[in-house]
Design a protein around this motif. Structure first.
Motif, mmCIF file in Angstrom:
data_model
loop_
_atom_site.group_PDB
_atom_site.id
_atom_site.type_symbol
_atom_site.label_atom_id
_atom_site.label_comp_id
_atom_site.label_asym_id
_atom_site.label_seq_id
_atom_site.Cartn_x
_atom_site.Cartn_y
_atom_site.Cartn_z
ATOM 1 N N ASN A 1 0.899 -1.106 0.627
ATOM 2 C CA ASN A 1 0.094 0.234 0.691
ATOM 3 C C ASN A 1 1.120 0.952 -0.182
ATOM 4 O OD1 ASN A 1 -2.811 -0.935 -0.433
ATOM 5 N ND2 ASN A 1 -1.966 -1.981 2.212
ATOM 6 N N LEU A 2 1.090 2.418 -0.607
ATOM 7 C CA LEU A 2 1.246 3.801 -0.865
ATOM 8 C C LEU A 2 0.562 4.575 -0.034
ATOM 9 C CD1 LEU A 2 2.611 3.047 -4.770
ATOM 10 C CD2 LEU A 2 4.034 2.876 -2.690
ATOM 11 N N GLY A 3 -0.473 4.344 0.907
ATOM 12 C CA GLY A 3 -1.186 4.932 1.721
ATOM 13 C C GLY A 3 -2.512 4.817 2.193
ATOM 14 N N ALA A 4 -3.211 5.660 2.898
ATOM 15 C CA ALA A 4 -4.103 4.702 3.765
ATOM 16 C C ALA A 4 -5.132 5.821 4.059
ATOM 17 C CB ALA A 4 -3.888 4.292 4.996
ATOM 18 N N LYS A 5 -6.461 5.732 3.822
ATOM 19 C CA LYS A 5 -7.022 6.626 4.263
ATOM 20 C C LYS A 5 -7.428 7.603 5.930
ATOM 21 C CE LYS A 5 -10.733 5.629 0.785
ATOM 22 N NZ LYS A 5 -12.197 4.983 0.539
ATOM 23 N N GLY A 6 -8.082 8.275 6.312
ATOM 24 C CA GLY A 6 -7.535 8.440 7.378
ATOM 25 C C GLY A 6 -9.007 8.281 7.973
ATOM 26 N N ASP A 7 -9.244 8.318 9.587
ATOM 27 C CA ASP A 7 -10.558 8.162 9.693
ATOM 28 C C ASP A 7 -10.879 8.194 11.262
ATOM 29 O OD1 ASP A 7 -12.638 5.523 9.846
ATOM 30 O OD2 ASP A 7 -11.194 4.459 12.020
ATOM 31 N N ILE A 8 -12.355 8.520 11.356
ATOM 32 C CA ILE A 8 -12.935 9.339 12.429
ATOM 33 C C ILE A 8 -13.797 8.532 13.164
ATOM 34 C CG2 ILE A 8 -13.481 11.300 13.211
ATOM 35 C CD1 ILE A 8 -13.233 13.008 10.534
ATOM 36 N N GLU A 9 -13.334 7.860 14.053
ATOM 37 C CA GLU A 9 -14.940 7.421 14.817
ATOM 38 C C GLU A 9 -15.577 8.809 15.458
ATOM 39 O OE1 GLU A 9 -14.793 2.850 15.456
ATOM 40 O OE2 GLU A 9 -12.923 2.990 15.849
ATOM 41 N N LEU A 10 -16.782 8.577 15.818
ATOM 42 C CA LEU A 10 -18.136 8.841 16.492
ATOM 43 C C LEU A 10 -18.735 8.419 17.057
ATOM 44 C CD1 LEU A 10 -19.433 10.548 14.337
ATOM 45 C CD2 LEU A 10 -17.567 12.316 13.694
ATOM 46 N N GLU A 11 -19.582 9.451 17.707
ATOM 47 C CA GLU A 11 -21.470 8.957 17.993
ATOM 48 C C GLU A 11 -21.904 10.202 17.890
ATOM 49 O OE1 GLU A 11 -20.322 5.768 21.510
ATOM 50 O OE2 GLU A 11 -20.915 8.035 22.802
ATOM 51 N N LEU A 12 -22.847 9.891 17.137
ATOM 52 C CA LEU A 12 -23.527 11.220 17.431
ATOM 53 C C LEU A 12 -24.711 10.641 18.070
ATOM 54 C CD1 LEU A 12 -24.399 11.194 13.986
ATOM 55 C CD2 LEU A 12 -23.115 12.758 15.276
ATOM 56 N N VAL A 13 -25.197 11.068 19.326
ATOM 57 C CA VAL A 13 -25.986 11.332 20.164
ATOM 58 C C VAL A 13 -27.115 12.399 20.563
ATOM 59 C CG1 VAL A 13 -26.843 10.962 22.568
ATOM 60 C CG2 VAL A 13 -24.072 10.690 21.721
ATOM 61 N N ALA A 14 -27.915 11.855 20.091
ATOM 62 C CA ALA A 14 -29.512 12.539 20.883
ATOM 63 C C ALA A 14 -30.323 12.141 21.276
ATOM 64 C CB ALA A 14 -30.894 12.048 19.687
ATOM 65 N N SER A 15 -30.327 13.247 22.773
ATOM 66 C CA SER A 15 -30.897 13.556 23.979
ATOM 67 C C SER A 15 -31.486 14.497 24.649
ATOM 68 C CB SER A 15 -29.773 13.007 25.111
ATOM 69 O OG SER A 15 -29.107 14.305 25.220
ATOM 70 N N SER A 16 -32.697 14.122 25.305
ATOM 71 C CA SER A 16 -34.004 14.544 25.578
ATOM 72 C C SER A 16 -33.038 15.835 26.371
ATOM 73 C CB SER A 16 -34.617 13.975 26.639
ATOM 74 O OG SER A 16 -35.565 13.140 26.583
ATOM 75 N N GLU A 17 -32.101 15.322 27.100
ATOM 76 C CA GLU A 17 -31.162 16.865 28.047
ATOM 77 C C GLU A 17 -30.609 17.518 27.622
ATOM 78 O OE1 GLU A 17 -27.817 15.335 29.932
ATOM 79 O OE2 GLU A 17 -27.179 16.775 30.430
ATOM 80 N N LYS A 18 -30.452 17.777 26.185
ATOM 81 C CA LYS A 18 -29.205 18.622 25.318
ATOM 82 C C LYS A 18 -30.897 18.087 24.118
ATOM 83 C CE LYS A 18 -25.217 17.588 26.101
ATOM 84 N NZ LYS A 18 -24.481 18.837 26.706
ATOM 85 N N TRP A 19 -31.977 17.970 24.198
ATOM 86 C CA TRP A 19 -32.445 18.505 23.515
ATOM 87 C C TRP A 19 -33.834 18.975 23.516
ATOM 88 C CZ3 TRP A 19 -37.037 14.487 20.884
ATOM 89 C CH2 TRP A 19 -37.325 15.325 19.526
ATOM 90 N N GLY A 20 -33.693 19.350 25.027
ATOM 91 C CA GLY A 20 -35.006 19.746 25.532
ATOM 92 C C GLY A 20 -36.420 19.072 26.096
#
Lengths: 504, 504
Positions: A230-249
């Motif tokens: 391989n002459l390279g590789a992709k970058g990578d982001i792992e994340l969580e998208l969180v829907a919560s009553s607390e933030k949503w109101g």
């Protein structure tokens, strides 16, 4: 042929059909053939010792995701480095699990960097035919004798084979042809969150800066015998998208009875609505500006893909992935282009409310999508996350939390003309393998810390040897092959010896 | 006041403010006051024995969802019925876990039906302050001594208090004023899938047909001391919507490495897209035809709601639910109307791909939404599921599986003028409680098997007593109250005695 294209360093080289390497021509220094024969013989003589070292390594689980055995795994890695001849071996503390920095000064003109990992992926022992921490030698049909255990191929097997090469050189009474600088981390499986703290450490970075390149030992031989670079590789982001009553109101603070849905909002629906904005009808990324940096592959890169498309088998590839058709119903060549060229935005997990067997009448207060984003060159992790947040906010979903779990900040690229890649090609040739070049693996590894500024070094993977089932049950690393297409431990160790001499 | 409106039988009567019952006037038969005093005294004398019986019952876990202790739980229920005086006690096999049928012939002119459950909800023992199967007597602040354990209030506590009433009557040397027909099931917590097989059994249905009504013992007193009587309940469907590569013909057959997302479709995105079609922008059900059968509440029903809206406290209700605002930002009265009148389509769980801590770079082959649908009168389970399937198919999502997990096929309705409801009101009055009527609880119970054809009986819940945290950790049933608004075990037992005499 288990998978047609490299998706991750632990699967590096599991795809390519035998064919002439397109771009690289080696310029090997003259090496005394008798010396090499002595070293090869010493390596064979020490086979049992080397395999036992690998077994000992596997029997020490180090799982960063569970903070299990990390101290012990770090200590063992340091001891293995010392035993293999590294003169300076130092623990490098980080804000997470510690790293290891080691140097071996052979008095040689050239210095080569090594990147190791001492952590492994989680296991569910009930899924294994041989217990994951037993590191038993098992007989695998159509393969031969293999060490089975978590980390066998990802990455302890190849790393142990490399250390065995060092033992063989020393045992044969020879001096290494290059100096070595080793960095090892214990958080590779959780996104290499603190590897930058190791690489940029005041004593580590200057040592790496002297290197001609950095490589990770790997088991590059695919089931069909082919080897890729391989002459390279992709970058990578792992994340969580969180829907919560607390933030949503809106919605409940804790899970409540589902019958209240007649008058109480549900954050799981909120998550579904937000997620639906992130993709097109065909499930391509639809985040505003996400594709802006994507550029077409170069003619040279397309030539490499053409070679793979011509010489590998689409049906086998689909079969091994368990896929009936490619996304967008493209042809095989285009699927390979997509694999190299396209950034991705993919759900790796959905978790919310009741997740056990059957049902449970709850109205959840929170729901999470685990999302994986793969970056192509010129995309940055921070820039991409900013775009994602802006996209959500613009559509009224500013309450959705974007929690980054870890990742590889950017893609890596190494030139086919670099001395390191030329040495790889030459070393494979010694094992009678014409390795094939591949522009960019679809997976990721933290090589950007080496290829990016300030080091700007070539970086990649190297190593004969075969193994499979990284991250899966029954992970193995082949020791004695009974498959005519595959080489075992001795050839892997020898390939590292050859590589070191080619690098010199 | 933990929750302002009844959502489920296990929470029955946890909401209503003290106020005069609007519609029902009791017509009690003359009962010898001295006889009753003798029975009350006997009940108090036998308190320890009755509580121990409850503890023994809790200590036998029977969890249908885990097929745990079901045989033992059925056997114990049969023994408890025999001990309480039921002459015929019979196991009724079903295609699932067995039920119990029992009769007590007191030679009385009238016969009353009883509905019991012997199964309980799952537990996570680590979440409990007292182990869920210990059934320990614990001191709860502002409440008093309570039995804590899984099933304490849902439904073993109230059922044990009812059995204690039978023991008291017999122990006092009296004959029961009514005959009893008992049906018990072991699958209430998994949707009462086979209760119909018990109720419609050749020996059971004729026995039930003789009953004036069917009731389930309950702990109807809310934390503020109020008691409510539900005149109906919504139906309920629990189902899974499954997006899978297998049915879709796209995506991988098993979870594969997430980097393949550049050229392999993701069933989790498929699920998100399908789910997004099921709701409006405001997250109301958008399934074609879903709301067709919904009709406005009657004037009498609205009068009941007005009474509750006037006499209960919105702020307390919101606080106990952990809700800052109602869906659509409606006012309190409208939230109560919605609770009674609206069918729901709600996500109770999302599960797909990697669901553990942190991330794992997989591309899932399957993703599931656990969905809960509440039905109002004139909606049927089959009809609603057909509409859901047609809605998905019309939008090109015919590959999404709709797997029904269980449920309550239709809503139930019982007249406020029925003899059973009148007897309930009268029995509560004996405990100096003016119970308030409520048109339809938002939750569900399988009463439709009694209220529907062919039986067409009144059906509901009855019982003084207080408990809480059904389906949650630290579930309890109050034994000795130190709270001036609440009554404990003795009053609960006595209420059942009174109710039986009122029914007679």
């Amino acid at each position: 042929m288990p998978t047609p294209l490299v998706t991750r360093r632990d699967l590096l080289g599991t795809f390519l059909a035998s064919a002439a390497a397109a771009c690289a021509a080696s310029a090997p220094r003259t090496v005394d053939a008798a010396d090499l024969r002595t070293i090869y013989a010493e390596a064979e003589r020490r086979r049992a010792e080397g395999v036992q070292r690998l077994q000992e390594w596997i029997r020490q689980p180090s799982i960063a995701a569970e903070s299990r055995g990390m101290q012990e795994g770090c200590d063992l890695t340091m001891r293995l480095a010392r035993d293999a001849g590294f003169g300076v071996v130092e623990r490098i503390p980080t804000d997470g699990h510690p790293g290891v920095f080691a140097t071996l000064d052979a008095g040689a003109p050239r210095t080569v960097g090594l990147y190791f990992m001492y952590d492994v992926k989680q296991v569910d022992p009930s899924e294994w035919s041989s217990p994951p921490w037993d590191a038993a030698l098992v007989d695998l049909p159509n393969l031969g004798k293999a060490v089975m255990g978590r980390g066998a191929v990802n990455q302890k097997g190849p790393q142990a084979a490399f250390l065995a090469a060092l033992h063989a050189v020393r045992g044969a009474g020879k001096k290494l042809p290059v100096n070595l600088v080793l960095v090892a981390e214990g958080e590779e499986e959780v996104g290499s969150t603190h590897l930058a703290q190791i690489v940029r450490h005041a004593r580590v970075q200057p040592a790496l800066a002297k290197c001609m390149g950095v490589f990770m030992p790997d088991a590059s031989q695919a089931l069909d015998g082919t080897v890729g670079i391989n002459l390279g590789a992709k970058g990578d982001i792992e994340l969580e998208l969180v829907a919560s009553s607390e933030k949503w109101g809106r919605g409940p603070k804790t899970d409540i009875h589902s019958s209240e849905a007649a008058r109480v909002d549900n954050p799981a629906w909120r998550l579904v609505q937000a997620l639906a904005t992130l993709i097109t009808a065909d499930r391509d990324p639809a985040v505003d500006g996400f594709m802006d940096a994507v550029r077409p592959l170069s003619a040279a890169e397309l030539a490499m893909i053409d070679m793979v498309a011509r010489t590998s088998d689409e049906a086998t590839s689909k079969q091994s992935l368990g896929v009936a058709r490619w996304a967008h119903d493209v042809d095989y060549r285009q699927s390979l282009v997509d694999l190299c060229q396209k950034p991705t935005l993919s759900i790796e997990g959905l978790v919310g409310g009741y997740t056990g067997p059957g049902g449970k009448t709850v109205l959840p207060h929170r729901a999470v999508a685990k999302v994986d984003i793969r970056l192509v060159p010129d995309m940055t992790a921070d820039g991409t996350i900013d775009k994602l947040k802006a996209h959500l906010a613009k559509r009224g979903f500013g309450d959705i939390e974007v929690n980054v779990l870890g990742g590889i900040d950017e893609a890596t690229t190494t030139s086919a003309d670099s001395a390191m890649i030329r040495a790889e090609v030459a070393a494979y040739k010694k094992a009678r393998i014409d390795a094939m070049l591949w522009p960019r693996m679809a997976g990721s590894w933290p090589g950007h810390l080496f290829t990016g500024k300030p080091l700007a070094l070539p970086a990649g993977h190297f190593g004969m040897g075969h193994g499979d089932r990284a991250h899966a049950p029954d992970e193995y690393y082949l020791i004695e092959s009974n498959n005519p297409k595959l080489f075992g431990w001795d050839t892997a160790v020898r390939s590292f010896v050859d590589f070191l001499y080619e690098l010199a």
